[in-house]
Design an enzyme around this catalytic site. Structure first.
Site, PDB file in Angstrom:
ATOM      1  N   HIS A   9      27.219  31.831   8.553  1.00  0.00           N
ATOM      2  CA  HIS A   9      28.513  31.158   8.494  1.00  0.00           C
ATOM      3  C   HIS A   9      29.371  31.850   7.451  1.00  0.00           C
ATOM      4  O   HIS A   9      28.857  32.281   6.416  1.00  0.00           O
ATOM      5  CB  HIS A   9      28.332  29.673   8.132  1.00  0.00           C
ATOM      6  CG  HIS A   9      29.519  28.856   8.466  1.00  0.00           C
ATOM      7  ND1 HIS A   9      30.598  28.742   7.621  1.00  0.00           N
ATOM      8  CD2 HIS A   9      29.824  28.162   9.582  1.00  0.00           C
ATOM      9  CE1 HIS A   9      31.518  27.985   8.199  1.00  0.00           C
ATOM     10  NE2 HIS A   9      31.083  27.625   9.396  1.00  0.00           N
ATOM     11  N   ASP A  35      25.501  24.969  15.373  1.00  0.00           N
ATOM     12  CA  ASP A  35      25.231  25.288  16.773  1.00  0.00           C
ATOM     13  C   ASP A  35      23.761  25.546  17.075  1.00  0.00           C
ATOM     14  O   ASP A  35      23.375  25.668  18.234  1.00  0.00           O
ATOM     15  CB  ASP A  35      26.044  26.524  17.198  1.00  0.00           C
ATOM     16  CG  ASP A  35      27.530  26.248  17.160  1.00  0.00           C
ATOM     17  OD1 ASP A  35      27.925  25.180  17.646  1.00  0.00           O
ATOM     18  OD2 ASP A  35      28.283  27.080  16.632  1.00  0.00           O
TER      19      ASP A  35
HETATM   20  N1  CMC Z   1      22.324  37.381  13.019  1.00  0.00           N
HETATM   21  C1  CMC Z   1      22.048  38.570  12.450  1.00  0.00           C
HETATM   22  N2  CMC Z   1      22.802  39.140  11.483  1.00  0.00           N
HETATM   23  C2  CMC Z   1      23.890  38.462  11.101  1.00  0.00           C
HETATM   24  C3  CMC Z   1      24.241  37.215  11.640  1.00  0.00           C
HETATM   25  C4  CMC Z   1      23.413  36.669  12.634  1.00  0.00           C
HETATM   26  N3  CMC Z   1      23.693  35.484  13.191  1.00  0.00           N
HETATM   27  N4  CMC Z   1      25.379  36.787  11.058  1.00  0.00           N
HETATM   28  C5  CMC Z   1      25.734  37.724  10.172  1.00  0.00           C
HETATM   29  N5  CMC Z   1      24.832  38.744  10.187  1.00  0.00           N
HETATM   30  C6  CMC Z   1      24.805  39.927   9.331  1.00  0.00           C
HETATM   31  C7  CMC Z   1      25.836  40.950   9.770  1.00  0.00           C
HETATM   32  O1  CMC Z   1      25.302  41.849  10.726  1.00  0.00           O
HETATM   33  C8  CMC Z   1      26.177  41.610   8.456  1.00  0.00           C
HETATM   34  O2  CMC Z   1      25.124  42.477   8.141  1.00  0.00           O
HETATM   35  P1  CMC Z   1      25.383  43.873   7.377  1.00  0.00           P
HETATM   36  O3  CMC Z   1      25.806  43.491   5.985  1.00  0.00           O
HETATM   37  O4  CMC Z   1      24.073  44.605   7.446  1.00  0.00           O
HETATM   38  O5  CMC Z   1      26.470  44.570   8.141  1.00  0.00           O
HETATM   39  C9  CMC Z   1      26.129  40.451   7.461  1.00  0.00           C
HETATM   40  O6  CMC Z   1      25.204  39.512   8.034  1.00  0.00           O
HETATM   41  C10 CMC Z   1      27.477  39.766   7.231  1.00  0.00           C
HETATM   42  O7  CMC Z   1      27.995  39.374   8.510  1.00  0.00           O
HETATM   43  P2  CMC Z   1      29.524  39.219   8.855  1.00  0.00           P
HETATM   44  O8  CMC Z   1      29.724  39.436  10.321  1.00  0.00           O
HETATM   45  O9  CMC Z   1      30.346  40.035   7.910  1.00  0.00           O
HETATM   46  O10 CMC Z   1      29.756  37.692   8.491  1.00  0.00           O
HETATM   47  P3  CMC Z   1      31.009  36.839   8.891  1.00  0.00           P
HETATM   48  O11 CMC Z   1      31.230  35.892   7.780  1.00  0.00           O
HETATM   49  O12 CMC Z   1      32.153  37.709   9.261  1.00  0.00           O
HETATM   50  O13 CMC Z   1      30.555  36.100  10.220  1.00  0.00           O
HETATM   51  C11 CMC Z   1      29.615  34.516  11.686  1.00  0.00           C
HETATM   52  C12 CMC Z   1      30.191  34.765  10.278  1.00  0.00           C
HETATM   53  C13 CMC Z   1      29.369  33.019  11.861  1.00  0.00           C
HETATM   54  C14 CMC Z   1      30.636  34.952  12.748  1.00  0.00           C
HETATM   55  C15 CMC Z   1      28.288  35.316  11.832  1.00  0.00           C
HETATM   56  O14 CMC Z   1      27.337  34.856  10.906  1.00  0.00           O
HETATM   57  C16 CMC Z   1      27.726  35.250  13.250  1.00  0.00           C
HETATM   58  O15 CMC Z   1      28.108  36.062  14.098  1.00  0.00           O
HETATM   59  N6  CMC Z   1      26.806  34.273  13.537  1.00  0.00           N
HETATM   60  C17 CMC Z   1      26.309  34.102  14.896  1.00  0.00           C
HETATM   61  C18 CMC Z   1      27.337  33.336  15.708  1.00  0.00           C
HETATM   62  C19 CMC Z   1      27.378  31.870  15.334  1.00  0.00           C
HETATM   63  O16 CMC Z   1      26.349  31.226  15.227  1.00  0.00           O
HETATM   64  N7  CMC Z   1      28.604  31.337  15.184  1.00  0.00           N
HETATM   65  C20 CMC Z   1      28.808  29.903  14.901  1.00  0.00           C
HETATM   66  C21 CMC Z   1      29.387  29.676  13.547  1.00  0.00           C
HETATM   67  S1  CMC Z   1      29.261  27.941  13.048  1.00  0.00           S
HETATM   68  C22 CMC Z   1      30.244  27.054  14.209  1.00  0.00           C
HETATM   69  C23 CMC Z   1      31.678  27.337  14.016  1.00  0.00           C
HETATM   70  O17 CMC Z   1      32.285  26.731  13.129  1.00  0.00           O
HETATM   71  O18 CMC Z   1      32.229  28.140  14.772  1.00  0.00           O
END
Ligand code: CMC
Length: 428
Positions: free
Chosen positions: A305, A362
């Site tokens: 998140h 989720d």
């Molecule tokens: N599985 C594997 N790696 C992950 C995940 C995940 N679910 N989420 C983040 N990472 C890794 C990402 O690859 C990155 O790694 P590195 O530093 O090696 O490049 C690091 O963690 C930081 O990720 P980010 O994409 O910069 O983080 P963000 O804050 O931009 O994204 C997120 C947040 C929720 C989009 C992301 O964690 C994600 O894609 N999660 C899976 C989708 C999900 O469950 N979304 C629902 C969110 S909660 C409901 C809502 O409010 O929408």
């Protein structure tokens, strides 16, 4: 207490005001930064940008705190209902008995769609994703209420109730259409969540059984999704509202933003991921290795998140509820076992621990929805029904703010500099 901060830009000091939130968050007000220095801030994904001041929802992601209007989410989940919480979010205070009765009455009065709207459903192909139908139909509903376009403040409660009530009717009609089933009209005698289940699962002449434990579980899911401060869809709603577009147009845009798998669409993606792992006979270990090696660009859906870096308090409540509902329905689900295994491994794995990735709302919600018979492609629609009061509250906050300006971010241009037009014959 508001203060100032001094920044040095290009060797020159400038003083900017700071704004202190009621929970101690400090914002640097950069409204005069460009006029004073020529510079703008650059923050792709807005991880460090406060787009507004808001009095609706507070999150402390480091401590796993979520509060609606000052009330802790766990207390609301235990003691309140979705409709009471919706009122709280929109109007700022928990309703007294008369206010709650008035609000519920308005929801009932506005639950029916204009009869002509049924023809719109017929225009969608059977394969249409219900989120596409939902977004289109919310916008279509606005065309049946032309006074929305120049809405006056005194009409807001009625428009708000109409949207919250009708989104549930539209959602159920989309499901019935997609499955070739006759539409079931809402019943004035049923409460909000009961009515949704009735429209989803009854047949003409045969009402579905409304099991209290199922009604309660779904009501809780709606409540837990009701608001979540400036996430992608809520920011979209505020962005659209800032141009003074109407409530339905703003909410329709919110549905589109919610649809993506990184946001609300994650609940569908989690279930599909669990099904795939189950089909392959994997206990989750192989899948997690793929995620960690970043082969195939896969993510553990339902984990991580932007704001929560400790735990998502909604996920804790939902996980408990998941065990409870499956127990009450005397069901077991191999996907729940896989989800628990994935969580157990991930919570002790360096990759996930170092990145502060925890289960989000989720991760387990889909298992409850599946247990109560909601098809996977409706999961995000249910998220949208739940989130509607939050969008309405945020829309109202934008409209009530006399200082609100149209949202219009800037950019740092990185394209070609000025060049001359080449006639077609001279181009390579
Ligand atoms: N599985 C594997 N790696 C992950 C995940 C995940 N679910 N989420 C983040 N990472 C890794 C990402 O690859 C990155 O790694 P590195 O530093 O090696 O490049 C690091 O963690 C930081 O990720 P980010 O994409 O910069 O983080 P963000 O804050 O931009 O994204 C997120 C947040 C929720 C989009 C992301 O964690 C994600 O894609 N999660 C899976 C989708 C999900 O469950 N979304 C629902 C969110 S909660 C409901 C809502 O409010 O929408």
């Amino acid at each position: 207490m508001n203060g100032t901060v001094e920044l040095i830009i290009d060797g020159k000091p400038i003083t900017l005001p700071t704004f202190l939130g009621t929970e101690g968050e400090v914002g640097i007000d950069i409204a005069t930064l460009r006029s004073k220095t020529g510079a703008i801030t650059l923050d792709p994904g807005y991880g460090n940008t406060g787009a507004c001041k808001s009095a609706i929802t507070f999150i402390d992601g480091e401590k796993g705190i979520l509060q609606y209007r000052g009330y802790d989410i766990a207390e609301l989940a235990q003691k309140s209902t979705f409709i009471e919480t919706a009122y709280l979010l929109i109007y700022g205070e928990l309703p007294n008995a008369a206010q709650l009765a008035g609000f519920s009455g308005m929801l009932t009065e506005n639950e029916m769609l204009h009869e002509d709207m049924r023809h719109h459903f017929e225009g969608f192909p059977p394969s249409a994703h219900p989120m596409a139908i939902l977004s289109s139909m919310i916008n279509a509903a606005s065309s049946y209420h032309p006074n929305l376009i120049h809405a006056r403040e005194e009409h807001f409660p009625c428009h708000a109730a109409r949207l919250i009530s009708q989104v549930r009717t539209i959602a159920a009609f989309s499901y019935r259409k997609a499955h070739g089933l006759p539409s079931i009209y809402p019943k004035t005698t049923l409460k909000y969540t009961e009515n949704f289940l009735h429209m989803m699962f009854s047949y003409p002449g045969e009402d579905c059984e409304l099991k209290p434990e199922i009604v309660k579980a779904l009501d809780l899911i709606f409540l837990l999704h009701a608001d979540h401060e400036q996430n992608c869809s809520t920011s979209t709603v505020r962005m659209v509202a800032s141009s003074r577009a109407n409530l339905f147009a703003s909410a329709s845009a919110g549905v589109c933003a919610l649809w993506g798998p990184l946001h609300g669409g994650a609940n569908q993606a989690v279930l599909e991921m669990l099904e795939e792992i189950h089909k392959e006979g994997d206990d989750g270990t192989k899948f997690l290795n793929e995620v960690k090696n970043k082969t195939g660009n896969r993510r553990l859906m339902g984990f991580g998140h932007r704001v929560y870096k400790n735990f998502d308090p909604r996920a804790v409540i939902i996980k408990e509820q998941c065990d409870k509902v499956l127990g009450q329905l005397h069901k077991s689900d191999p996907l729940l076992d896989i989800a628990k295994k994935l969580e157990e491994i991930a919570l002790h794995d360096e990759y996930f621990v170092s990145r502060k990735l925890y289960p989000n709302v989720d991760f387990y919600s889909g298992i409850i929805m599946r247990a109560i018979g909601i098809p996977v492609d409706m999961f995000t629609v249910l998220f949208a029904i739940g989130r509607m009061p939050g969008w309405v509250a945020n829309f109202k906050e934008v409209m009530d703010d006399r200082d609100s300006r149209i949202s219009r971010p800037r950019q740092i241009y990185t394209g070609a500099t000025l060049r001359s037009y080449k006639p077609l014959a001279e181009r390579a």
